[in-house]
Design an enzyme around this catalytic site. Structure first.
Site, mmCIF file in Angstrom:
data_model
loop_
_atom_site.group_PDB
_atom_site.id
_atom_site.type_symbol
_atom_site.label_atom_id
_atom_site.label_comp_id
_atom_site.label_asym_id
_atom_site.label_seq_id
_atom_site.Cartn_x
_atom_site.Cartn_y
_atom_site.Cartn_z
ATOM 1 N N ASP A 1 0.722 -1.154 -0.130
ATOM 2 C CA ASP A 1 -0.129 -0.134 -0.040
ATOM 3 C C ASP A 1 0.864 1.170 -0.072
ATOM 4 O O ASP A 1 1.847 1.350 0.659
ATOM 5 C CB ASP A 1 -0.908 0.123 1.146
ATOM 6 N N GLU B 1 1.580 -0.618 -5.066
ATOM 7 C CA GLU B 1 0.517 0.289 -5.307
ATOM 8 C C GLU B 1 1.250 1.598 -5.306
ATOM 9 O O GLU B 1 1.672 2.222 -4.294
ATOM 10 C CB GLU B 1 -0.376 0.262 -4.413
HETATM 11 C C1 BGC Z 1 -5.483 2.549 -0.082
HETATM 12 C C2 BGC Z 1 -6.557 3.493 0.400
HETATM 13 C C3 BGC Z 1 -6.075 4.027 1.720
HETATM 14 C C4 BGC Z 1 -4.551 4.746 1.510
HETATM 15 C C5 BGC Z 1 -3.953 5.200 2.811
HETATM 16 C C6 BGC Z 1 -4.421 3.834 -0.530
HETATM 17 O O1 BGC Z 1 -3.526 3.676 -1.456
HETATM 18 O O2 BGC Z 1 -5.678 2.025 -1.232
HETATM 19 O O3 BGC Z 1 -7.568 2.836 0.681
HETATM 20 O O4 BGC Z 1 -7.141 4.924 2.204
HETATM 21 O O5 BGC Z 1 -3.827 3.972 0.871
HETATM 22 O O6 BGC Z 1 -3.579 3.883 3.477
#
Ligand code: BGC
Length: 562
Positions: free
Chosen positions: A205, A247
């Site tokens: 993430d 991501e």
């Molecule tokens: C996740 C979100 C989240 C954010 C903070 C993002 O990239 O996909 O859902 O709110 O990270 O953790």
């Protein structure tokens, strides 16, 4: 159970993203849980999924739906326990389904014991330095505010610490300080903890944000890549076949996250996603062709992760201001559908609930170069609820049947974690798994077939891609090739009939072809012959003998990808 050895299994995978909280509630408390998920594994197998990505299920105050972790090594007791988690992993593996979990490494909840200790620790101590503190709120001014509908600064004052702390997301999500070797060690321990429990990998993430440096936008920094390489080599040194899915860099090129094949195995292709929507809106192949042509080759063994929708707003960071305008006007006419720099809607409403368009979107997702990631509920065309705040409207409970609470939970309605969609068009009495399995022509059954075909042909996960010249800009045509296999994908992006002449590749010309995903009988196609395409039609053409061989192997039971 032991995972079946399959080099680079993720390249052939069908990934299904779900939230334990809203998938299936076994104990009747109104929230989904691991036991409920175990009961629904046969559904995932029937769908053809080979890998599940679990959204965060760790202990959390849930102020960002679990992306605010308060304990990395504990399962939120509302979803189950470490034991039920392990039971799930074993059951999934036994069903040939791998499991990847979200690793929220950039930040924690402000409730995390590390933060509570940090704010009380003496300035300059290792404990204090678990997070990023400053006497002023002026450092790193080049970093944008991501959740701009909620936050006005990346700094928040903490009176206990008598200092500001840094956060890229909500103010209750302080960023960890990866310049502190104790933090790096702690995170590597977390990684090991879950790998020891059998997970097959992590979705990293917010991977682009883990370091901050003055004079930069604090994204995609060399230090971040160095850390990810270390993470990768640490994992490779101890485990086999585990993957990292980044991501990262939603605004641009995520290619650097593959390193030289020594960083992440996969990364989401953020720039492609909005261009699929643009192409469908403008009825033009060019946005898709352009972005794929501009996508750099990935190192051997690496793979893009492709998606149409996910649990977040449909981000428009990777398109130009003009394109954004087009997309917002087309897909989010009501201001309540907009959030931050994106659109908070699910796939079916975005497609106007038009079956032909939904079929086309999925046929492209499953045929373009990369591994497809399906978002739970989109396979049945679930709707969303703009009345719910933030991104909650696209995270409502899975609609299993027309029974009470859509078969999601037996709890009283007022105890449900989130209301089910119950409007006339998308409500669970109409849109549900049970009903769609009964209907041969349903969206769900269509997707089951697309997935099954894709799994029979390694070319989709592994092959090269070449766009074919056409005389019709509304038609997208490309060939996927690997070894002795070639599949020609022809898609009409328009709402009207189109005819096209295209430069068929030599190896399929004058030969009997089948449309792997249509009802079309084998036909012979000629380079000079016009092909007629129905509105939003998509065909996957392949040599008849190749299709027959792939089917024979699959029926023999040898083609199941693991
Ligand atoms: C996740 C979100 C989240 C954010 C903070 C993002 O990239 O996909 O859902 O709110 O990270 O953790």
């Amino acid at each position: 159970m032991k995972a079946v050895a399959a080099p680079a299994w993720y390249r052939d995978a069908i990934i299904y993203q779900l939230h334990v909280k809203t998938f299936a509630d076994a104990n009747g408390d109104g929230l989904g849980d691991f036991d409920g998920l175990i009961e629904r594994l046969p559904y995932l197998s029937r769908l053809g999924v080979t890998c599940v990505w679990l959204l965060p299920f760790y202990v959390s105050p849930l102020r960002d739906d679990g992306y605010d972790v308060a304990h990395y090594e504990r399962v939120d007791p509302r979803y189950g326990s470490l034991k039920s988690f392990s039971r799930f992993v074993d059951a999934a593996h036994a069903a040939g389904i791998r499991v990847i979990v979200d690793l929220v490494l950039n930040h924690t909840s402000d409730q995390h014991p590390w933060f509570q200790a940090s704010r009380r620790a003496p300035a300059g101590s290792a404990k204090r330095n678990f997070y990023v503190w400053s006497a002023t709120d002026t450092k790193y001014a080049g970093a944008r505010v991501i959740f701009r509908d909620f936050e006005s600064s990346n700094w928040t004052w903490d009176s206990t610490a008598d200092a500001f702390y840094w956060h890229r997301f909500f103010h209750h999500q302080p960023d960890l300080n990866f310049d502190n070797p104790h933090v790096v060690r702690a995170m590597l321990k977390v990684v090991q903890f879950w790998l020891d429990r059998g997970v097959d990998g992590f979705r990293l993430d917010a991977a682009a944000h883990v370091f901050e440096r003055e004079g930069t936008n604090c994204e995609n920094l060399p230090e971040t890549h160095a850390f990810l390489k270390r993470l990768r080599s640490d994992i490779d040194g101890r485990y086999r076949d585990r993957i990292l899915l980044a991501e990262a860099n939603q605004a641009g090129d995520a290619r650097p996250y593959f390193g030289d094949g020594d960083e992440c195995h996969m990364a989401f292709h953020f720039p492609l996603m909005p261009r699929l929507f643009l192409a469908l809106e403008q009825e033009r192949a060019a946005p898709i062709v352009d972005i794929i042509a501009r996508t750099a080759e990935v190192p051997a063994g690496c793979q893009w992760a492709l998606f149409l929708r996910n649990h977040d707003e449909l981000t428009l960071s990777a398109v130009t201001a003009d394109e954004r305008e087009v997309l917002l006007n087309a897909y989010a006419p009501d201001p309540r559908m907009r959030l931050n720099k994106g659109i908070r809607r699910r796939l079916a409403p975005l497609m106007g609930n038009d079956r032909a368009r939904l079929d086309l979107a999925h046929a492209l997702l499953l045929a373009l170069p990369g591994t497809p990631v399906l978002y739970y509920g989109d396979e049945i065309g679930m709707g969303d609820n703009v009345a719910l705040g933030d991104r909650e409207g696209l995270r409502t409970p899975m609609q299993w049947s027309d029974a009470a609470n859509g078969g999601f939970s037996r709890a009283a309605q007022d105890r449900l974690v989130s209301p089910l969609i119950d409007d006339d068009e998308f409500g669970y009495p109409t849109v549900n798994v049970e009903r769609q399995f009964r209907d041969e022509g349903s969206l769900l059954n269509r997707i089951v077939r697309l997935v099954a075909v894709r799994r029979r042909h390694a070319v989709f996960g592994r092959g090269t891609t070449e766009f074919l010249l056409t005389d019709n800009p509304r038609v997208l045509a490309f060939v996927r090739r690997c070894e002795d296999e070639a599949i020609v994908v022809v898609a009409n992006l328009a709402r009207t009939n189109q005819s096209v002449t295209l430069a068929w590749p030599e190896e399929v010309r004058h030969q009997p072809l089948v449309d792997l995903i249509g009802a079309t009988a084998p036909s012979t196609l000629d380079a000079d012959q016009q092909t007629e395409l129905a509105p939003f039609a998509c065909h996957w053409f392949c040599l008849e003998q190749v299709a027959r061989r792939a089917l024979a192997v699959a029926t023999d039971g040898h083609a199941a990808l693991s």
